[in-house]
Design an enzyme around this catalytic site. Sequence first.
Site, short mmCIF file in Angstrom:
data_model
loop_
_atom_site.label_atom_id
_atom_site.label_comp_id
_atom_site.label_asym_id
_atom_site.label_seq_id
_atom_site.Cartn_x
_atom_site.Cartn_y
_atom_site.Cartn_z
N MET A 32 0.80 -1.18 0.38
CA MET A 32 -0.18 -0.01 0.42
C MET A 32 0.52 1.33 0.06
O MET A 32 0.33 2.58 0.61
CB MET A 32 -0.69 -0.25 1.03
CG MET A 32 -1.64 -1.05 0.82
SD MET A 32 -3.53 -0.83 1.85
CE MET A 32 -2.97 -0.51 3.60
N GLY A 33 2.04 0.96 -0.49
CA GLY A 33 2.91 2.44 -0.36
C GLY A 33 3.81 2.01 0.70
O GLY A 33 3.38 2.04 1.61
N LEU A 35 6.73 3.06 1.75
CA LEU A 35 7.48 2.09 1.92
C LEU A 35 8.42 2.45 2.68
O LEU A 35 9.04 3.21 3.21
CB LEU A 35 8.21 1.69 0.74
CG LEU A 35 7.02 1.70 -0.98
CD1 LEU A 35 8.10 1.06 -2.21
CD2 LEU A 35 6.19 -0.11 -0.54
N HIS A 39 8.58 -3.23 3.39
CA HIS A 39 8.36 -4.00 1.94
C HIS A 39 10.07 -4.04 1.40
O HIS A 39 9.92 -4.67 0.23
CB HIS A 39 7.41 -2.50 1.36
CG HIS A 39 6.32 -2.28 2.37
ND1 HIS A 39 6.69 -1.22 2.43
CD2 HIS A 39 6.26 -3.15 2.92
CE1 HIS A 39 5.35 -1.03 3.19
NE2 HIS A 39 4.57 -1.90 3.20
N GLN A 63 -10.25 -2.09 2.56
CA GLN A 63 -9.61 -2.73 3.64
C GLN A 63 -9.62 -2.01 5.08
O GLN A 63 -8.80 -2.29 5.92
CB GLN A 63 -8.44 -3.88 3.59
CG GLN A 63 -7.64 -2.72 3.54
CD GLN A 63 -6.08 -3.70 2.82
OE1 GLN A 63 -5.90 -4.44 1.63
NE2 GLN A 63 -4.78 -3.27 3.99
N GLY A 149 5.29 -10.03 4.47
CA GLY A 149 6.13 -9.87 5.43
C GLY A 149 4.64 -10.99 6.85
O GLY A 149 3.96 -11.15 6.81
N VAL A 178 11.13 -7.53 9.38
CA VAL A 178 12.32 -6.08 9.63
C VAL A 178 11.48 -5.99 11.03
O VAL A 178 10.91 -4.55 10.95
CB VAL A 178 12.73 -5.88 8.77
CG1 VAL A 178 13.83 -5.32 8.28
CG2 VAL A 178 12.97 -6.90 7.29
N ARG A 189 2.39 2.84 9.76
CA ARG A 189 2.07 3.34 10.78
C ARG A 189 2.62 3.95 11.64
O ARG A 189 2.73 4.58 12.50
CB ARG A 189 1.13 2.43 10.55
CG ARG A 189 -0.17 2.42 9.61
CD ARG A 189 -1.27 1.51 10.98
NE ARG A 189 -2.54 2.05 9.74
CZ ARG A 189 -3.13 0.85 9.27
NH1 ARG A 189 -2.17 -0.73 8.89
NH2 ARG A 189 -4.05 1.02 8.05
#
Length: 287
Positions: A32-33, A35, A39, A63, A149, A178, A189
């Site tokens: 969803m960008g 990044l 990602h 979503q 992930g 990560v 977030r």
Amino acid sequence: MSLRTLTTGTELRAVVRAAQHAGHTVGLVPTMGALHEGHLSLIDAARRECDLVVATVFVNPTQFGPNDDLGKYPRDVSRDLALLAERRCDIVFTPAVEEMYPPGFGTTIDVGVVAGPLDGEFRPGHFRGVATVVMKLFQLAPADRAYFGQKDYQQSLVVRQLVRDLNVPIEIRVCPTVREPDGLALSSRNAYLSAGDRRRAVALSESLRLAEKLHRAGERDPQAIETAMRQHLAAAGGVEVQYIALLRDGTVEPVTRIDGPTVVAIAAIVGGTRLIDNVRLELSDER
């Protein structure tokens, strides 16, 4: 090959099919960008294993619930494109909402019980939106492998269920979480967190490390581990726990005793920001 940006599903499918027709393997990384290295580690994994790497950058509205953060979800497509190019991604798909959900769109996918508890309880409809958009992306980019992930543990189960149930010929790869040097799991977030909230948020990963420590010391009672985790989080202050769950690995089934691979999952709100994390209690920890 320099990064190529596509905006229509017709273009994307044609590029993927042409690559496969030429004998190349294709790896897909849905995002969803906003990044981060989490990602980008998926891009790296796809780069190692596939001839053509395709990323998608699409903030999927279906979503998000009515009280979720769709309107303020971080977006910086220019930065995302620069990072993808730096990691040698080949194709990025950046569709408009109307491209993914044209007027009259009405089909959704419900994967059943795996989507019900945990995040499914606290974010009703979330996984229906995830499953629907992932299936659409799998149709538009019918890759050989798709990369997700481990931080989004339940999401990975939803995707695996989708692939199994609907006979989707894509291999699902789930890659390690990560983390920041202090243990905080990387998340788009995290950008919402104030400096104080950022310090408090580390308590989530600390509580998971505590679970690992207790398990290594021989603790096999899930309730004892959950209680210790809750005490640690309470001591940190400012952490509103939504759930702590000890689950049989690969499922959303709670365990009554830890006698095999077990995932400890947590969701909490810190300063208004909802964060999730998890850790797998490994067989090598068994005594």
